[in-house]
Write a protein that holds these residues in place. Structure first.
Motif, PDB file in Angstrom:
ATOM      1  N   ASN A   1       0.298  45.232   3.677  1.00 12.77           N
ATOM      2  CA  ASN A   1      -1.238  45.806   3.747  1.00 12.77           C
ATOM      3  C   ASN A   1      -2.232  45.686   5.143  1.00 12.77           C
ATOM      4  O   ASN A   1      -2.089  46.711   5.569  1.00 12.77           O
ATOM      5  CB  ASN A   1      -2.226  45.278   2.654  1.00 12.77           C
ATOM      6  N   GLU A   2      -1.689  44.985   5.424  1.00  9.62           N
ATOM      7  CA  GLU A   2      -2.313  44.249   6.786  1.00  9.62           C
ATOM      8  C   GLU A   2      -0.866  44.546   8.177  1.00  9.62           C
ATOM      9  O   GLU A   2      -0.126  43.668   8.066  1.00  9.62           O
ATOM     10  CB  GLU A   2      -2.994  42.511   6.580  1.00  9.62           C
TER      11      GLU A   2
ATOM     12  N   ASN B   1      -6.510  46.568   7.218  1.00 10.11           N
ATOM     13  CA  ASN B   1      -6.250  46.411   6.327  1.00 10.11           C
ATOM     14  C   ASN B   1      -6.140  48.426   5.831  1.00 10.11           C
ATOM     15  O   ASN B   1      -6.891  48.289   5.855  1.00 10.11           O
ATOM     16  CB  ASN B   1      -7.467  45.175   5.430  1.00 10.11           C
TER      17      ASN B   1
ATOM     18  N   LYS C   1      -8.131  48.774   2.002  1.00 13.18           N
ATOM     19  CA  LYS C   1      -9.408  48.981   2.186  1.00 13.18           C
ATOM     20  C   LYS C   1      -9.610  50.041   3.041  1.00 13.18           C
ATOM     21  O   LYS C   1     -10.901  50.888   2.963  1.00 13.18           O
ATOM     22  CB  LYS C   1      -9.786  47.473   2.989  1.00 13.18           C
TER      23      LYS C   1
END
Length: 234
Positions: free
Chosen positions: A25-26, A64, A67
């Motif tokens: 995700n990052e 991210n 996010k």
């Protein structure tokens, strides 16, 4: 099962309209550019567009993906950014021009409003599909949303030397004389001689000495201005 699907979706992101897939995700900006074949990363500007705002993502910046879900990334082969504002909020872009169609995808006009460029001592220029924004020093800087004005007409002039205004259409009073708009177009497009040129709307001649109301023109109007076939002109 739903959690697995959410996790997979969080690892996808759109870059220049292309879906890129990641194992985490990052992700750093460099990895994002590499994933869509934009190398070397140092030659590109990566900009996140989300919730009507833009943000520069550096090559070493960690993003991210979960996010920022709902946003899109735009990558430009460029070594600089160009600034402008949308309803007084600072924005940036990676090249000097942006199609109005793309602008409208990222910044859809609020209900009952339209996007305009307010220029000193000039009628408002309303952004229209097919137009082009220019962020160079002499180009667009501030874009504002304004209530649609029913008593106005939106006018675009098309010539063989270019389109005026390039961004979309002028918003003028229905009592404006058509010739005054043509004069502005001639000045902006640097037309040296328009003697003998004719004005047409939908293939029909229009008398430029009339106002738009007198000519029966309303709404969005495309003025085709040039020499009649077989005639002269600039």
């Amino acid at each position: 099962m739903a959690n697995a699907e959410d996790k997979l979706k969080a690892r996808e992101f759109t870059v220049n309209g292309q879906t890129a897939y990641f194992d985490d995700n990052e992700v750093e900006g460099r990895d994002i550019l590499n994933a869509v074949g934009l190398v070397p990363a140092s030659e590109y500007q990566l900009i996140l567009v989300k919730d009507r705002r833009t943000r520069l993502i550096g090559a070493d910046t960690t993003l991210n993906l979960k996010k920022e879900a709902g946003g899109v990334l735009r990558a430009f082969r460029s070594d600089r950014t160009f600034s402008f504002t949308v309803d007084e909020i600072s924005q940036l872009w990676g090249v000097a021009e942006m199609d109005v169609d793309e602008f409208l995808r990222h910044w859809p006009a609020p209900e009952g409003k339209e996007w305009v460029l307010e220029l000193e001592n000039e009628p408002d220029t309303v952004l229209r599909s097919g137009g082009t924004l220019n962020f160079e020093p002499e180009g667009v800087e501030d874009i504002l949303s304004r209530q649609v004005k029913a008593s106005k007409v939106l006018v675009t002039v098309f010539t063989t030397s270019g389109t005026f205004p390039a961004q979309g259409a002028l918003r003028v009073d229905v009592d404006e004389v058509i010739a005054t708009v043509l004069e502005r177009a001639a000045k902006k497009l640097k037309l040296t001689s328009t003697a003998g040129w004719v004005v047409q709307v939908d293939g029909n001649d229009v008398n430029p000495s009339l106002t738009f109301a007198q000519a029966g023109l309303s709404g969005e109007i495309d003025l085709e201005w040039g020499a009649r076939e077989g005639g002269g002109g600039a």
